[in-house]
Design an enzyme around this catalytic site. Structure first.
Site, short mmCIF file in Angstrom:
data_model
loop_
_atom_site.label_atom_id
_atom_site.label_comp_id
_atom_site.label_asym_id
_atom_site.label_seq_id
_atom_site.Cartn_x
_atom_site.Cartn_y
_atom_site.Cartn_z
CB THR A 1 -8.36 -2.33 4.14
OG1 THR A 1 -7.81 -1.09 3.53
CG2 THR A 1 -7.43 -2.86 5.50
CG ASN A 2 -4.51 -3.99 0.03
OD1 ASN A 2 -4.91 -4.68 -0.20
ND2 ASN A 2 -4.47 -3.88 -1.53
#
Ligand code: C5P
Length: 219
Positions: A29-30
């Site tokens: 994810t970011n």
């Protein structure tokens, strides 16, 4: 009748990170809280726009009057954005993962004495570039974000032409932006305008951007 400046306009806003699974329990994810995108969706709705907020996984309540569509992956986000078109305005503020895992494992990958598994990545679609591409469904105003730690102006300008969008909101993320309440941004338009807004709460940035969008449609 509704005299607000964006009454009768429609908008699609992306916000938050995407989550790309590795297996049923793990993923890539970011870093994105979604706060800036949510604030923009709210500010556009306050000016009268009908807003679809396409959101990755975040811990935020949907703004009043905004239709939220939950997504997890970049591909889901892209499909949800497509489904929200036609729209007058597109604001792509999500932190989309650049890659997803090729061949997501259907069961949890076990730790093995042979060492860690390798994970093959493939490129995700660029949602902003897709929305910006010429065509019948292209929104009249497409706005992207550029989070940069160096050379904000050069990177934002390069992004404007590479993505084909109309405006880029550049933010310097070299200090405390992620998850924080404040943001300092510079707006770059395809026409060559540059506007720097002082550091202020994300809600203030959102209201300024929404007003700027309303002015654009008024002109
Ligand atoms: O290329 P970069 O990720 O720096 O560009 C950021 C801008 O592009 C943001 O507006 C982001 O929401 C959008 N983007 C996208 N789809 C991607 C990557 C970025 O819409 N796969």
């Amino acid at each position: 009748p509704d005299g607000r400046p964006l009454a009768g306009r429609t908008a699609v806003v992306t916000a938050g990170p995407t989550f790309e699974p590795i297996d049923p329990v793990r993923g890539l994810t970011n870093r994105s809280s979604g706060k800036q995108g949510y604030a923009i969706a709210e500010a556009l709705a306050e000016l009268g726009a009908r807003v679809t907020l396409v959101s990755g996984p975040v811990a935020l309540a949907a703004p009043v009057g905004v239709e939220r569509v939950w997504v997890e992956t970049a591909k889901e986000m892209q499909a949800a954005v497509q489904a929200a078109l036609p729209a007058d305005i597109a604001v792509m503020s999500a932190a989309v993962a650049d890659w997803r895992v090729d061949g997501v494992a259907s069961g949890k990958i076990k730790k093995a004495p042979g060492g860690p598994p390798s994970v093959a990545l493939i490129e995700n679609p660029d949602i902003l570039a897709g929305v910006s591409a010429p065509g019948k469904l292209r929104p009249k105003l497409v706005i992207g974000f550029a989070a940069e730690t160096t050379d904000l102006e050069a990177n934002a300008r390069a992004k404007l032409s590479r993505k084909g969008c109309d405006w880029i909101v550049g933010n310097d993320v070299s200090d405390d932006v992620f998850g924080s309440e404040g943001n300092a941004v510079t707006l770059f338009t395809r026409g060559g305008d540059v506007e720097s807004w002082p550091r202020q709460p994300k809600s203030g940035v959102a209201r300024k951007l929404a007003m700027r969008i309303a002015d654009h449609f008024k002109a």
